[in-house]
Design a protein around this motif. Structure first.
Motif, PDB file in Angstrom:
ATOM      1  N   ALA A 370       0.850  -1.189   0.000  1.00  0.00           N
ATOM      2  CA  ALA A 370       0.000   0.000   0.000  1.00  0.00           C
ATOM      3  C   ALA A 370       0.883   1.234   0.000  1.00  0.00           C
ATOM      4  O   ALA A 370       1.763   1.376   0.849  1.00  0.00           O
ATOM      5  CB  ALA A 370      -0.921   0.002   1.216  1.00  0.00           C
ATOM      6  N   HIS A 375      -5.125   3.643   2.719  1.00  0.00           N
ATOM      7  CA  HIS A 375      -4.927   2.192   2.737  1.00  0.00           C
ATOM      8  C   HIS A 375      -3.941   1.804   3.839  1.00  0.00           C
ATOM      9  O   HIS A 375      -4.143   0.831   4.570  1.00  0.00           O
ATOM     10  CB  HIS A 375      -4.402   1.702   1.383  1.00  0.00           C
ATOM     11  N   GLN A 376      -2.859   2.562   3.925  1.00  0.00           N
ATOM     12  CA  GLN A 376      -1.847   2.257   4.936  1.00  0.00           C
ATOM     13  C   GLN A 376      -2.418   2.343   6.347  1.00  0.00           C
ATOM     14  O   GLN A 376      -2.134   1.498   7.204  1.00  0.00           O
ATOM     15  CB  GLN A 376      -0.672   3.221   4.783  1.00  0.00           C
ATOM     16  N   TYR A 406      -7.789  -4.598   2.996  1.00  0.00           N
ATOM     17  CA  TYR A 406      -6.984  -4.531   1.784  1.00  0.00           C
ATOM     18  C   TYR A 406      -6.061  -5.719   1.556  1.00  0.00           C
ATOM     19  O   TYR A 406      -5.374  -5.763   0.535  1.00  0.00           O
ATOM     20  CB  TYR A 406      -6.151  -3.238   1.726  1.00  0.00           C
TER      21      TYR A 406
END
Length: 600
Positions: A370, A375-376, A406
């Motif tokens: 990511a 997302h991270q 994710y």
């Protein structure tokens, strides 16, 4: 070049055709797309090219609950698609890999097509390389001389599947073979009869048969059924010695549901169904080979032919790695071991001399990575939640149920480390940055500090245009927040502190400024309060707004880190300190904030 809105327009873009016809009548206002000039009228839709007799399909309501028999064709179909076909050494390395990860039926070559293929089959027959539970498959066209050559190649192999094929679709019959339906059917029967007779001459060998009506998906269903049933009868198939009828989507021409309908039709109408293994061989011309295979298994297919990572003619054969790990991600045992996917990829790349794309499902370098900040942050929180849940369940993290945003599967299940899960570039956010510093360097940045460091990282990545490693992040953090505390314009030549009365601390230091030294004294209700009091006597007003500290490891020699957000005059800055003494780290953190503020 011309410029529009301040952005240069490159010549290669300006030359690209642009749809210019009128918006279709009746198109909604929200869809201004215009027809292109591409000659789409030259192509017929699938329903005009092949009959689809199935109207009461049942496959949409089924679920994938077990793996089919996987049959890799890397050494035959995949090899035919290589610019540099494999030599014996590369073939053997690929074969050994396929055996190691658990394939039990392997198509190893097209012996009548080349001396290399013939020699490799002979190598397997004479080297003892084939385990007792592995069946070797070889491929042959429906021609007597080529069948003879194929049978010669397998002599000495104890278990063999001979794969006979002929194209059956109308365009192939008319353009390639120049034969009618009746003539093609007779050609197949004659070839099947010759094959059976030749196989009978191999003493002590267990030889079974497979038939592929090439371009099945463009062949009339009634003709495929007629031919396959006649081969089932000819080869005297029985439940304990079944034949394989392999139904290839040789060239994808329709959506995957069409192929599933065709497979279900055959599944429901094949004669002596318990004596037939229904197999599929999807290609990927429309980019839906994996979907075709999955829906085909729902529709009754029991066996899937394909290649590792999807190598094959044109856009490739169906990808067996993706298919197997798709099942794995649904909680189904794939019956193949891809727990070290990078070792598998290394062998395949060596043998094929083709790279696996970095975005290839599961196996690509970037598929678990990511860069995006949102997302991270979600992954970082998900990983922390997963560790907490494992602890609550009393199991190891690698045994706990997996639910991390994710990441459809735990990267460690296929031999990947978490190092590549979060990587930092200009798109990254504070959560991912904090995750890497915590994972690799033991830093647990206060939440209030994370936006400040994130802005520092953003400036660095925007300036360089490159990705930052976790080592780069640590160096950037050190030079930004730690170094100013020990190597700034203001430094402490020496200092000491102590509790002179209950609740009253004294701090004495020698402050060095531009080479000049000055002794300062201050008091307060704690060491840092006394320190800021000492600084105030030099006209440096400091208020500590946020403070945090922690050890970065275990044991008496482990470094400690302190974080201090300070108001220095009218400026607010963060500083950090790093030392085996938590008190020293906290003093350095305040000094770092002071120097950063005065520098600004």
């Amino acid at each position: 070049m011309t410029a529009s809105h301040g952005v240069a327009q490159h010549e290669d873009v300006s030359r690209a055709p642009r749809p210019s016809a009128a918006v279709p009548q009746g198109a909604p206002a929200w869809n201004p797309q215009r027809p292109s000039a591409m000659p789409h009228h030259r192509y017929r839709p699938a329903h005009e090219r092949v009959a689809l007799p199935l109207t009461d399909r049942t496959w949409p309501s089924r679920q994938l609950k077990q793996a089919p028999l996987w049959v890799p064709v890397d050494l035959r179909d995949g090899n035919q698609a290589l610019a540099e076909p494999m030599d014996t050494e590369r073939k053997r390395r690929m074969f050994d890999l396929l055996v190691t990860v658990g394939f039990k039926e392997i198509e190893v070559g097209y012996p009548s097509a080349s001396q290399t293929d013939f020699d490799f089959v002979r190598h397997l027959a004479t080297s003892g390389a084939v385990p007792e539970d592995v069946t070797i498959s070889v491929f042959t066209p429906a021609r007597r001389d080529l069948i003879d050559r194929t049978i010669d190649s397998i002599e000495g192999l104890p278990r063999t599947l001979v794969h006979l094929y002929t194209a059956t679709a109308p365009v192939w019959r008319d353009v390639v073979l120049g034969r009618s339906r009746t003539e093609v059917h007779q050609l197949i029967l004659d070839a099947g009869t010759h094959l059976m007779r030749r196989a009978d001459q191999l003493r002590g060998a267990d030889v079974r048969f497979e038939f592929s009506p090439e371009v099945f998906n463009l062949t009339e269903p009634d003709f495929v059924l007629e031919v396959c049933d006649s081969m089932t009868e000819l080869w005297e198939a029985s439940p304990d010695r079944p034949v394989v009828h392999n139904l290839p989507a040789t060239v994808e021409i329709a959506t995957p549901n069409v192929y599933a309908d065709q497979i279900e039709y055959m599944h429901r109408h094949l004669a002596r169904r318990d004596s037939v293994i229904l197999s599929v061989h999807p290609h990927n011309d429309r980019g839906t080979g994996v979907a075709c295979a999955e829906l085909a298994v729902l529709a009754g297919a029991q066996r899937v032919e394909g290649c590792l990572f999807g190598n094959g003619e044109r856009t490739g054969n169906v990808d067996l790695v993706t298919l197997a790990l798709n099942l794995y991600a649904q909680g189904v045992n794939p019956m193949i071991d891809f727990s070290d996917i990078d070792a598998v990829r290394e062998v395949v790349e060596h043998c094929n001399r083709l790279p696996v794309h970095p975005r290839h499902p599961y196996a690509g370098d970037l598929v678990h990575t990511a860069f995006s900040g949102t997302h991270q942050d979600a992954i970082s929180k998900g990983m922390a939640h997963h560790a907490k849940r494992a602890a609550e369940l009393g199991v190891l993290a690698e045994e706990a149920p997996w639910e991390v945003p994710y990441l459809p599967i735990d990267p460690s299940d296929i031999g990947r480390t978490y190092e590549e899960v979060i990587r930092i570039n200009s798109q990254s956010g504070k959560g991912g940055i904090a995750h890497l510093l915590h994972t690799h360097h033991g830093l647990d940045l206060p939440k209030a500090m994370r936006p400040d460091f994130s802005r520092t990282v953003q400036r660095a990545t925007d300036a360089s245009g490159r990705e930052l490693s976790h080592k780069d992040l640590w160096e950037l953090f050190r030079t930004t927040y730690i170094t100013p505390g020990v190597d700034g314009r203001l430094t402490l030549a020496s200092w000491e502190t102590g509790e002179v009365h209950p609740g009253e601390h004294e701090f004495t230091c020698v402050l060095r400024t531009d080479g000049e030294e000055r002794t300062l004294d201050g008091t307060g209700n704690g060491p840092l309060s006394a320190f800021t009091g000492a600084l105030a006597t030099a006209g440096i007003t400091v208020d500590i707004l946020t403070y945090a500290e922690h050890s970065t490891g275990t044991g008496p020699g482990s470094p400690a880190v302190a974080y201090a957000e300070c108001r220095v005059g009218d400026d607010i800055c963060w500083g950090a300190g790093w030392d085996t003494s938590i008190l020293s780290a906290s003093v350095h953190a305040v000094m770092a904030a002071v120097n950063r503020a005065r520098r600004g």
